[in-house]
Design an enzyme around this catalytic site. Structure first.
Site, PDB file in Angstrom:
ATOM      1  N   SER A  25       9.357  78.804  71.678  1.00 21.45           N
ATOM      2  CA  SER A  25       8.673  79.263  70.471  1.00 21.45           C
ATOM      3  C   SER A  25       8.893  80.752  70.273  1.00 21.45           C
ATOM      4  O   SER A  25       9.246  81.475  71.210  1.00 21.45           O
ATOM      5  CB  SER A  25       7.161  78.992  70.570  1.00 21.45           C
ATOM      6  OG  SER A  25       6.891  77.616  70.572  1.00 21.45           O
ATOM      7  N   SER A  38      11.115  73.809  69.200  1.00 19.04           N
ATOM      8  CA  SER A  38      10.791  75.214  68.946  1.00 19.04           C
ATOM      9  C   SER A  38       9.694  75.352  67.906  1.00 19.04           C
ATOM     10  O   SER A  38       9.679  74.660  66.899  1.00 19.04           O
ATOM     11  CB  SER A  38      12.043  75.960  68.475  1.00 19.04           C
ATOM     12  OG  SER A  38      11.782  77.335  68.324  1.00 19.04           O
ATOM     13  N   ASP A  48       8.599  78.044  65.396  1.00 17.80           N
ATOM     14  CA  ASP A  48       9.061  79.301  64.796  1.00 17.80           C
ATOM     15  C   ASP A  48       8.100  79.673  63.669  1.00 17.80           C
ATOM     16  O   ASP A  48       8.214  79.170  62.548  1.00 17.80           O
ATOM     17  CB  ASP A  48      10.486  79.130  64.265  1.00 17.80           C
ATOM     18  CG  ASP A  48      11.396  78.519  65.322  1.00 17.80           C
ATOM     19  OD1 ASP A  48      11.647  79.191  66.327  1.00 17.80           O
ATOM     20  OD2 ASP A  48      11.815  77.359  65.137  1.00 17.80           O
TER      21      ASP A  48
END
Length: 360
Positions: free
Chosen positions: A237, A275, A277
């Site tokens: 992240s 992830s 983001d």
């Protein structure tokens, strides 16, 4: 007293990102009024902490800031985004921590705001603390949930303009491109109608496949991955927080913060499946007064055609902030014995300069 060694930044290796002028510190705190505080928690199995971004000195609950949020890939547990999206405003400091400490940090911010509002005679019946996170479980014994309310208050008390970067605060246990990551920041100045404005970015980096690491368009990750025998996927992240003194509406601000993704991509991220983001942004230029002060209010905003430079500034500052999080980090040994090496410990300074320095 032992002298503390100054942490390096990416420009110390001769790498200059982009073409725009930086602010005097080249940090998010170049936006007037913005301060950042850390509390690093490193005891027992803890390799974690909390980082707090204070946008202004006065009570934000009374005079809110224009704000925006954008989720590029949503594998994350940030609190406070729905109300920002709905109302376009920020009413508390922004705190960053680890995944399993979000609730405790949220509670600490509620207590902090309740006490401040009580001191100032401001009724508070509801509040929207904003807490972002990255999962630092590879180095931190995350199940211990080591960050306490006292740690949050100490981070707030420690807030300053010339804050540290690297493996500090919320960045103590994070990993970026298979290297020790952490907190990084950068800023850019731009002119609009002969007036200077600032765009600043702070990141908490915890993402990326080593072989994809790119600096100024040059892939150094393939060589690095072989050196450290890393086969990490593009997961993890990153929290990206943008501050500016440009007079923007929340819609315009969302356009600007989305360009943080350009800087992220330029470093080699593809925002993989695993992830998170997350991009958050606020402007200090317009303050949203209490609903009790009248039925209307006036905001000053830029014309759309004036946003072009802000887009470039957001991209450049994000790219450099990520690289600063790598350059400033120190090697950290995790609770299970895992050692996460910092970039500075994998190469000599001469080797790093040879590897990194090329036309940007």
């Amino acid at each position: 007293m032992e002298e503390v060694k100054r942490r390096k930044r990416i420009r110390d290796y001769g790498v200059n990102i982009g073409h725009m002028k930086t602010g005097p510190r080249n940090k998010i705190s170049d936006v007037a009024g913005v301060k950042v505080g850390h509390k690093t928690v490193e005891e027992g199995g803890a390799r974690t902490g909390v980082t707090v971004i204070l946008p202004c000195e006065d009570n934000m609950f009374v005079r809110k800031l224009v704000a925006a949020a954008f989720i590029h890939n949503g594998f994350g547990k940030t609190q406070g985004i729905p109300q920002i999206e709905e109302l376009g405003s920020l009413e508390t400091p922004i705190a960053l921590t680890n995944t399993l400490n979000v609730g405790k940090v949220h509670d600490a911010l509620v207590s902090y705001l309740l006490e401040r509002c009580e001191r100032e005679g401001v009724p508070l019946r509801s509040v929207n603390p904003v807490v972002g996170e990255c999962n630092d479980a590879s180095l931190n014994d995350i199940a211990k949930r080591a960050v306490t309310e006292r740690d949050v208050r100490e981070a707030i008390a420690a807030a300053c303009e010339d804050f540290e970067e690297g493996d500090v605060g919320a960045g103590k246990g994070t990993i970026c491109f298979g290297l020790k990551g952490g907190i990084g920041s950068a800023s850019r100045e731009l002119m609009v109608d002969e007036k200077t404005y600032t765009v600043g970015v702070l990141v908490q980096s915890n993402f990326g496949s080593t072989r994809n690491l790119t600096i100024c368009g040059k892939n150094i990750g393939e060589q690095l991955a072989k050196r450290i025998e890393e086969k990490k996927l593009d997961e993890g992240s990153i929290m990206m927080v943008l501050a500016t003194d440009l007079p923007l509406s929340d819609r315009q601000l969302k356009r600007v913060i989305r360009r943080c993704g350009v800087g992220l991509s330029r470093c080699g991220s593809f925002m993989g499946h695993g992830s998170g983001d997350i991009m958050l942004g606020f402007s200090t230029a317009n303050r949203l007064e209490s609903e009790k002060t009248g039925g209307t209010q006036t905001l000053t905003i830029l014309k759309e055609t004036k946003l072009e430079a802000a887009f470039v500034a957001a991209a450049e500052a994000t790219e450099e902030a990520i690289l600063n999080s790598l350059a400033a980090a120190h090697t950290v040994q995790g609770y299970s014995g895992r050692v996460q090496y910092a970039l500075e410990d994998l190469y000599s300074e001469e080797e790093l300069r040879h590897l990194l320095v090329h036309p940007c």
